[in-house]
Design a protein around this motif. Structure first.
Motif, PDB file in Angstrom:
ATOM      1  N   ILE A 213      -4.923  28.820 -38.530  1.00 42.67           N
ATOM      2  CA  ILE A 213      -5.733  28.434 -39.685  1.00 42.67           C
ATOM      3  C   ILE A 213      -5.458  26.972 -40.019  1.00 42.67           C
ATOM      4  O   ILE A 213      -4.302  26.566 -40.174  1.00 42.67           O
ATOM      5  CB  ILE A 213      -5.435  29.316 -40.908  1.00 42.67           C
ATOM      6  N   ARG A 233      -2.687  28.069 -49.365  1.00 43.98           N
ATOM      7  CA  ARG A 233      -1.722  27.991 -48.258  1.00 43.98           C
ATOM      8  C   ARG A 233      -0.502  28.869 -48.543  1.00 43.98           C
ATOM      9  O   ARG A 233      -0.054  29.643 -47.679  1.00 43.98           O
ATOM     10  CB  ARG A 233      -1.287  26.543 -48.064  1.00 43.98           C
ATOM     11  N   LEU A 236      -1.277  32.580 -48.112  1.00 46.24           N
ATOM     12  CA  LEU A 236      -1.366  32.989 -46.706  1.00 46.24           C
ATOM     13  C   LEU A 236       0.024  33.099 -46.079  1.00 46.24           C
ATOM     14  O   LEU A 236       0.312  34.046 -45.341  1.00 46.24           O
ATOM     15  CB  LEU A 236      -2.231  31.998 -45.931  1.00 46.24           C
ATOM     16  N   PHE A 241       1.112  35.061 -42.575  1.00 45.65           N
ATOM     17  CA  PHE A 241       0.390  34.281 -41.571  1.00 45.65           C
ATOM     18  C   PHE A 241       1.332  33.206 -41.017  1.00 45.65           C
ATOM     19  O   PHE A 241       1.988  32.483 -41.756  1.00 45.65           O
ATOM     20  CB  PHE A 241      -0.870  33.657 -42.178  1.00 45.65           C
ATOM     21  N   VAL A 244      -0.368  28.426 -40.122  1.00 43.77           N
ATOM     22  CA  VAL A 244      -1.192  27.797 -41.154  1.00 43.77           C
ATOM     23  C   VAL A 244      -0.886  26.304 -41.152  1.00 43.77           C
ATOM     24  O   VAL A 244       0.223  25.879 -41.476  1.00 43.77           O
ATOM     25  CB  VAL A 244      -0.924  28.391 -42.544  1.00 43.77           C
ATOM     26  N   TRP A 246      -1.524  22.785 -42.744  1.00 50.94           N
ATOM     27  CA  TRP A 246      -1.985  22.176 -43.988  1.00 50.94           C
ATOM     28  C   TRP A 246      -2.060  20.659 -43.816  1.00 50.94           C
ATOM     29  O   TRP A 246      -1.107  20.028 -43.367  1.00 50.94           O
ATOM     30  CB  TRP A 246      -1.032  22.521 -45.132  1.00 50.94           C
TER      31      TRP A 246
END
Length: 293
Positions: A213, A233, A236, A241, A244, A246
């Motif tokens: 993601i 964020r 998640l 997750f 991720v 960012w």
């Protein structure tokens, strides 16, 4: 249901991946596609700008094997303004996306159902492991809700810009569940309702939590404050997750930062599509060379 705006892979290129992108509130599919395709990556330091024409640096040109699908939101009455506007679900105030959250749920669940059908249609062409799901602002909020409601995972990746996690108070309650699986089941029930996606049993956790993601947000976003993206964020990550990414930028407003944000998006798409570069020279237009990582 309005039909998606579709831009097929470039002439002479095989269709290898599909990217489904949702526009923001008070926009539409074609307008979003036009603006998105104008985004340009930066010119590498070792490349002469005169030998790197703009049409070779746009996102569409960089991924000629992609079928781009832009679903449209249906007109929905705004409770606050008393008129119909293009939105995936009604919301009281952009400056506080969580305000009156229960009024958001019916429209959100209906839009999740429509997006699930778009995904299922694309799966008749390619497996979902070759499908990327994403969007901007309210569009990505809807895409993320769809990921949870669907419950099967397996997408190549998700990419979101200037967005937030919808119904955040409900997600906080979901995270309070004891087991990771119970957390995701609670998310599925919250976003899925009773008449959205095919309510199949939740897939094994790795199929959901290993999905890459990418989240991008500009700190000068005057529509959706960056704190909303940070909260998304953290939610998640709290749900387990593992991938991720960012990215935060000083400038860019309520849009994709250029060129660094575009560079990060291009790099992410190449990673999840398992490609690094595609030779766009005219002599290889019919048989593109794809370098794999």
């Amino acid at each position: 249901m309005p039909l998606p705006h579709i831009v097929n892979s470039a002439a002479g290129y095989a269709h290898t991946h599909t990217i489904i992108l949702l526009h923001g509130r008070d926009s539409d599919a074609e307008e979003f596609a036009l603006e998105f395709f104008e985004c340009e990556e930066s010119i590498p330091d070792n490349v002469d700008a005169t030998n790197s024409p703009v049409d070779r640096r746009t996102i569409q040109a960089l991924f000629p094997t992609v079928r781009w699908v832009f679903p449209p939101a249906e007109p929905l009455r705004s409770e606050r303004f008393g008129v119909e506007i293009s939105q995936w679900f009604d919301m009281w105030a952009a400056e506080d996306p969580q305000a009156r959250s229960q009024t958001q749920l019916p429209g959100l669940q209906a839009s999740v159902g429509r997006l699930c059908r778009v995904v299922e249609e694309e799966e008749t062409l390619l497996p979902r492991s070759r499908i990327v799901l994403g969007g901007i602002s309210q569009g990505f909020a809807t895409a993320l809700a769809t990921l949870f409601a669907d419950g099967r995972g397996g997408f190549a990746g998700l990419c979101g810009f200037s967005s937030w996690i919808p119904l955040a108070d409900g997600t906080a309650s979901a995270i309070s569940q004891e087991s990771p699986r119970d957390q995701l089941v609670a998310m599925q029930r919250m976003y899925g309702g009773s008449n959205t996606c095919r309510q199949e049993e939740l897939s094994p956790l790795p199929q959901l939590t290993r999905i890459p993601i990418l989240l991008e947000h500009c700190t000068d976003d005057g529509v959706i404050a960056v704190d909303n993206g940070i909260r998304m964020r953290e939610t998640l990550l709290g749900l387990g997750f593992r991938d991720v990414e960012w990215r935060e930028y000083d400038t860019g407003g309520h849009w994709i930062n250029e060129p660094r944000g575009v560079d990060d998006l291009v790099r992410f798409l190449r990673r999840v599509m398992k490609t690094t570069t595609i030779d766009l020279s005219p002599t290889t237009a019919e048989t593109p060379t794809i370098s794999r990582s």
